[in-house]
Design a protein around this motif. Sequence first.
Motif, PDB file in Angstrom:
ATOM      1  N   ILE A  54      63.775  -4.831  11.573  1.00  0.00           N
ATOM      2  CA  ILE A  54      63.883  -3.356  10.785  1.00  0.00           C
ATOM      3  C   ILE A  54      62.381  -3.580   9.899  1.00  0.00           C
ATOM      4  O   ILE A  54      61.879  -2.404   9.634  1.00  0.00           O
ATOM      5  CB  ILE A  54      65.055  -3.218  10.190  1.00  0.00           C
ATOM      6  N   ASN A  55      62.490  -4.548   9.264  1.00  0.00           N
ATOM      7  CA  ASN A  55      61.609  -4.727   8.126  1.00  0.00           C
ATOM      8  C   ASN A  55      60.136  -5.028   8.633  1.00  0.00           C
ATOM      9  O   ASN A  55      59.275  -4.701   8.181  1.00  0.00           O
ATOM     10  CB  ASN A  55      61.872  -5.754   7.147  1.00  0.00           C
ATOM     11  N   HIS A  61      59.263  -1.706  10.934  1.00  0.00           N
ATOM     12  CA  HIS A  61      59.730  -0.076  10.248  1.00  0.00           C
ATOM     13  C   HIS A  61      60.398   0.571  11.242  1.00  0.00           C
ATOM     14  O   HIS A  61      59.949   1.790  11.194  1.00  0.00           O
ATOM     15  CB  HIS A  61      58.408   0.463   9.713  1.00  0.00           C
ATOM     16  N   LEU A  62      61.483   0.124  11.882  1.00  0.00           N
ATOM     17  CA  LEU A  62      62.418   0.863  12.529  1.00  0.00           C
ATOM     18  C   LEU A  62      63.021   1.776  11.769  1.00  0.00           C
ATOM     19  O   LEU A  62      63.430   1.710  10.604  1.00  0.00           O
ATOM     20  CB  LEU A  62      63.438   0.129  13.423  1.00  0.00           C
ATOM     21  N   PHE A  63      63.141   3.047  12.247  1.00  0.00           N
ATOM     22  CA  PHE A  63      63.984   3.893  11.686  1.00  0.00           C
ATOM     23  C   PHE A  63      63.282   4.314  10.205  1.00  0.00           C
ATOM     24  O   PHE A  63      63.885   4.838   9.223  1.00  0.00           O
ATOM     25  CB  PHE A  63      65.461   3.703  11.378  1.00  0.00           C
ATOM     26  N   ASN A  64      62.041   4.239  10.041  1.00  0.00           N
ATOM     27  CA  ASN A  64      61.324   4.400   8.803  1.00  0.00           C
ATOM     28  C   ASN A  64      61.937   3.656   7.792  1.00  0.00           C
ATOM     29  O   ASN A  64      61.889   4.308   6.672  1.00  0.00           O
ATOM     30  CB  ASN A  64      61.331   5.907   8.445  1.00  0.00           C
ATOM     31  N   MET A  65      62.455   2.403   7.987  1.00  0.00           N
ATOM     32  CA  MET A  65      63.052   1.818   6.765  1.00  0.00           C
ATOM     33  C   MET A  65      62.302   0.482   6.746  1.00  0.00           C
ATOM     34  O   MET A  65      61.574   0.012   7.733  1.00  0.00           O
ATOM     35  CB  MET A  65      64.509   1.182   7.272  1.00  0.00           C
ATOM     36  N   HIS A  66      61.923   0.206   5.355  1.00  0.00           N
ATOM     37  CA  HIS A  66      61.284  -1.093   4.982  1.00  0.00           C
ATOM     38  C   HIS A  66      61.534  -1.279   3.702  1.00  0.00           C
ATOM     39  O   HIS A  66      61.007  -1.086   2.776  1.00  0.00           O
ATOM     40  CB  HIS A  66      59.650  -0.882   5.108  1.00  0.00           C
TER      41      HIS A  66
END
Length: 241
Positions: free
Chosen positions: A135-136, A139-144
Amino acid sequence: MSEINDSLSCLVDGASKNITEGILLQELDLDLQNTIYHDYPNSTENDFICLDHLLKYRLAKIDKMILLKHRESIHVNNRLTHILTDKNFKIVNVNKHQKESYTFGQKVADKVAHFGGSWRFIIISICAMIVWISINVFHLFNMHFDSYPFILLNLFLSMVAALQAPLILMSQNRSSDYDRLHADNDFHINLKTEEEMRVLHAKIDRIIQKDNPDLFEVQKLQTKMLGELQQQMSALERKNK
């Protein structure tokens, strides 16, 4: 003249008896002789006792032997009862004792230690770290929210390890107490078994060394009594002829 020579006086009541109706004291075993000497101090080994009175002494000797065996059996049984009821040999159901003595915290510690030492925990942890990093990084699902070097992930892992370690130590201490209780229980079982074996060995030795010879002695007395009875019957048959 032969009738006079064949008649002897019984030392108990002085009655005149045929020689086949009794026996001289010197022909008896030492125990019977000593018993008769005790009752009749003036008697000698050449005195005569009729079979009727001798029977009472023989039956008394058998009764004495039976009573002695009964007392010895009671003594052995009392020793076995003492071993079975002695608190020093008390056997504990370890699993039941452990479950009944568990506190809430100990139950939680055991469950955490059990889960933390399983493949399920390892797989879940690996999957969670892969998802976190993916995820980080991508940047999956616009998450960081935790960029490299993943400081927040390291913080969570350190917190999990810090909380999990004392819980595992608590469970290990509980396991050590469980092992000590098992060892103490095994010691009591071995001690009880050893004492029971000693009593049983003593009982077997008594049967071999004491009971069997006494049984043979009783059989010997019975054989003598039957032989004397046969002699009396033969003497009566000769008189009737």
